[in-house]
Write a protein that holds these residues in place. Sequence first.
Motif, PDB file in Angstrom:
ATOM      1  N   THR A 159      -1.545 -12.488   6.072  1.00 56.71           N
ATOM      2  CA  THR A 159      -0.679 -11.350   6.361  1.00 56.71           C
ATOM      3  C   THR A 159      -0.499 -11.243   7.864  1.00 56.71           C
ATOM      4  OG1 THR A 159      -1.534 -10.153   4.431  1.00 56.71           O
ATOM      5  CG2 THR A 159      -0.403  -8.849   6.107  1.00 56.71           C
ATOM      6  N   ALA A 213       5.624  -6.566  -0.876  1.00 57.68           N
ATOM      7  CA  ALA A 213       5.971  -7.611   0.083  1.00 57.68           C
ATOM      8  C   ALA A 213       7.345  -7.331   0.677  1.00 57.68           C
ATOM      9  CB  ALA A 213       5.965  -8.972  -0.597  1.00 57.68           C
ATOM     10  N   TYR A 260       1.251  -5.238   8.348  1.00 56.63           N
ATOM     11  CA  TYR A 260       0.943  -4.286   7.280  1.00 56.63           C
ATOM     12  C   TYR A 260       1.335  -2.898   7.761  1.00 56.63           C
ATOM     13  CZ  TYR A 260      -1.613  -1.069   4.309  1.00 56.63           C
ATOM     14  OH  TYR A 260      -1.929  -0.028   3.460  1.00 56.63           O
ATOM     15  N   ALA A 302      -2.705 -11.657   1.693  1.00 57.08           N
ATOM     16  CA  ALA A 302      -1.429 -11.356   1.044  1.00 57.08           C
ATOM     17  C   ALA A 302      -1.657 -10.991  -0.422  1.00 57.08           C
ATOM     18  CB  ALA A 302      -0.470 -12.538   1.166  1.00 57.08           C
ATOM     19  N   TYR A 338       3.757  -5.142   3.327  1.00 57.76           N
ATOM     20  CA  TYR A 338       3.175  -6.187   4.165  1.00 57.76           C
ATOM     21  C   TYR A 338       4.146  -7.355   4.282  1.00 57.76           C
ATOM     22  CZ  TYR A 338       2.332  -8.768  -0.155  1.00 57.76           C
ATOM     23  OH  TYR A 338       2.510  -9.436  -1.340  1.00 57.76           O
ATOM     24  N   ALA A 371       3.844 -11.471   4.401  1.00 52.81           N
ATOM     25  CA  ALA A 371       2.972 -12.631   4.235  1.00 52.81           C
ATOM     26  C   ALA A 371       3.251 -13.653   5.323  1.00 52.81           C
ATOM     27  CB  ALA A 371       3.182 -13.260   2.865  1.00 52.81           C
ATOM     28  N   HIS A 401      -3.351  -7.545  -0.537  1.00 51.73           N
ATOM     29  CA  HIS A 401      -2.404  -6.458  -0.308  1.00 51.73           C
ATOM     30  C   HIS A 401      -1.531  -6.230  -1.534  1.00 51.73           C
ATOM     31  CE1 HIS A 401      -2.955  -6.914   4.258  1.00 51.73           C
ATOM     32  NE2 HIS A 401      -3.339  -5.691   3.934  1.00 51.73           N
TER      33      HIS A 401
END
Length: 207
Positions: free
Chosen positions: A141, A170, A144, A160, A132, A134, A163
């Motif tokens: 987010t 990230a 994704y 965020a 993902y 951020a 996830h």
Amino acid sequence: MSESPRFVVLVPVKTLALAKSRLSGLPDQRRQELAAAFAQDTIAAVLDTPAVDRVLVLTDDFRFADKLAQAGCTVIPDGAGDDLNSSLVQAAADARRRWPGLRPVAVTADLPTLTSHDLSDALAGVPDGPAYVADHVGSGTTLYTASYDEFAPLFGNDSAVEHALSGARAIEGDLPTLRLDVDDVGDLGRALVLGVGTFTAAVTGRA
């Protein structure tokens, strides 16, 4: 050496009459014009990204859907109404039937500064598993992605964090135009400073 993945980008677009309600203080017509412009600029950048083979828009705004189809998107109804994550899962299943060799990527429709350069950089850094991007404040987010089998987005409050807790990685890097989602008037000001796409520029008098 394995080939670089190719992508189908899923873009959820709210019915314009309901979109960007947090742009408080603006007339409804102005808010709808901005929401449409944000989505069109987001999608234009996505369509211009070399690693993206298809763009699948999910929306119940049928009049706006025609414009997006003419731009080169495949458009389907929003399958789950107010449940964004369920809608995206359904859209990913639809994409899998249509384009089984592509990897699904969900991108929010409120990125008027987005450039194909930043999106390309993000997609080049995608790991094998879920990942993902951020947003600019670090709590939300904007992107994704996962394989079809693992695709389980968690957009919403503190997405965020959600996830990350789910095991998604990230995607690092500055990626300023991909991180700046416009939720309120302050965000819009930041976007205008950074530089917006042609549709938002026209609506805001910056063209």
